[in-house]
Motif scaffolding. Structure first.
Motif, PDB file in Angstrom:
ATOM      1  N   ASN A 102       0.853  -1.196   0.000  1.00  0.00           N
ATOM      2  CA  ASN A 102       0.000   0.000   0.000  1.00  0.00           C
ATOM      3  C   ASN A 102       0.885   1.240   0.000  1.00  0.00           C
ATOM      4  O   ASN A 102       1.170   1.832   1.041  1.00  0.00           O
ATOM      5  N   ARG A 103       1.314   1.647  -1.179  1.00  0.00           N
ATOM      6  CA  ARG A 103       2.263   2.747  -1.322  1.00  0.00           C
ATOM      7  C   ARG A 103       1.552   4.033  -1.729  1.00  0.00           C
ATOM      8  O   ARG A 103       0.804   4.048  -2.717  1.00  0.00           O
ATOM      9  N   ALA A 104       1.788   5.087  -0.972  1.00  0.00           N
ATOM     10  CA  ALA A 104       1.121   6.371  -1.224  1.00  0.00           C
ATOM     11  C   ALA A 104       1.480   6.937  -2.598  1.00  0.00           C
ATOM     12  O   ALA A 104       0.694   7.701  -3.187  1.00  0.00           O
ATOM     13  N   ALA A 105       2.648   6.584  -3.111  1.00  0.00           N
ATOM     14  CA  ALA A 105       3.086   7.125  -4.405  1.00  0.00           C
ATOM     15  C   ALA A 105       2.340   6.498  -5.579  1.00  0.00           C
ATOM     16  O   ALA A 105       2.343   7.055  -6.686  1.00  0.00           O
ATOM     17  N   ASP A 106       1.687   5.359  -5.370  1.00  0.00           N
ATOM     18  CA  ASP A 106       0.980   4.682  -6.460  1.00  0.00           C
ATOM     19  C   ASP A 106      -0.347   5.373  -6.768  1.00  0.00           C
ATOM     20  O   ASP A 106      -0.937   6.037  -5.913  1.00  0.00           O
ATOM     21  N   THR A 107      -0.833   5.179  -7.980  1.00  0.00           N
ATOM     22  CA  THR A 107      -2.122   5.736  -8.383  1.00  0.00           C
ATOM     23  C   THR A 107      -3.250   4.974  -7.674  1.00  0.00           C
ATOM     24  O   THR A 107      -3.054   3.831  -7.226  1.00  0.00           O
TER      25      THR A 107
END
Length: 307
Positions: free
Chosen positions: A40-45
């Motif tokens: 769950n990466r904040a940088a991903d869309t």
């Protein structure tokens, strides 16, 4: 499932056992947290986070179902299998735990100790306890009792009765995923979307069954049924409204309505609007209704097994 319900009703999950080995839900929680931190990466869309959340949910559920199936497959037929599977399913049924947590609210509330009751209700609901008076505490506890009777007992027992150990373990994985990542926070709005939708599907039948169980054991059968049918879909949740509305009608009180979360007021519609507010005595009555409903569930399973 009857073995699991009976053992849990008698023992719960002992504190000494929890201190030594934890609980299957805590084990699941560690696995889910690992995926949450890693995928769950904040940088991903948002779309990538949804796909990652779906993959994580399916992987956790698949692993649990596979483990349950492998254990069940090696057990011999007969009463040994029944007893062993019942013992293994025992931790997945929160029969005693739910009663104890709600009773811990009812006791100080009935004796007039509002501060202790607020502390106890804060253990089972997320709303701001400082804003709750007697009616607010009783309402929160009754709602938690009704909703968690579905999520914590009826749903796992139903899936276990249908599919054995893989069913109950798989359901517990679904429910734990929803509890941990299925809420609409900024972090989990997209990553937990799939977990929340899967939980909605898994609880669709159990929630409605729980509502009917509450109605059937109530002395206000027609009121409980009419309130459930009329008001269940007014609830923000596609499932929780059914047992809560049935409980509201069975007790002759109003539930849901506006509540405060982290300082913000959420304007929820009332269930059984126009009825009086619940009090401590209604919470006690709700616990008695819960016991009768769960006894009806267990007795129905025994009758099906004998048939």
């Amino acid at each position: 499932m009857v073995v699991a319900m009976t053992v849990d009703a008698l023992l719960g999950w002992p504190g000494a056992l929890f201190a030594r080995i934890g609980h299957p839900v805590t084990w699941l929680g560690r696995l889910i947290s690992l995926f949450d931190r890693s995928w769950n990466r904040a940088a991903d869309t948002p779309s990538i986070r949804r796909i990652a959340g779906l993959a994580a949910a399916l992987l956790v559920i698949g692993l649990c179902v596979a483990l349950g199936w492998m254990v069940q497959a090696v057990l011999p037929p007969g009463w040994t299998r029944v007893m062993v599977l019942g013992i293994l399913a025992w931790p997945m049924v929160a029969l005693r735990s739910l009663y104890d947590h709600v009773a811990a609210v009812a006791q100080p509330l009935q004796s007039g100790d509002i501060d202790v009751a607020r502390l106890a209700v804060a253990q089972i609901v997320g709303r701001d306890p400082a804003t709750l008076d007697e009616a607010g505490i009783a309402r929160a506890a009754v709602e938690s009792l009704a909703e968690n009777a579905s999520d914590g007992i009826v749903a796992p027992v139903l899936w276990g009765a249908l599919f054995g150990l893989p069913g109950i373990v798989g359901y517990k994985a679904i429910n734990t995923l929803d509890s941990m990542i299925g809420h609409r926070s900024e972090r989990h709005l997209h990553f937990g979307w799939a977990a929340a939708r899967i939980d909605d599907v898994a609880n669709f039948v159990p929630a409605r069954l729980t509502g009917f169980l509450f109605a059937l054991v109530s002395v206000r059968l027609s009121e409980a049924l009419s309130c459930m049918i009329r008001d269940a879909n007014r609830h923000r949740s596609v499932n929780a409204g059914w047992p809560e509305a049935a409980m509201a009608g069975a007790l002759g009180v109003r539930l849901s309505g506006p509540r405060s979360y982290h300082g913000s007021i959420t304007d929820e519609p009332w269930l059984n609007e126009g009825a009086r507010d619940p009090l401590a005595a209604d919470l006690r009555q709700g616990l008695r209704l819960y016991i009768r409903a769960m006894a009806l569930l267990g007795g129905s399973l025994v009758a099906l097994a004998l048939a």
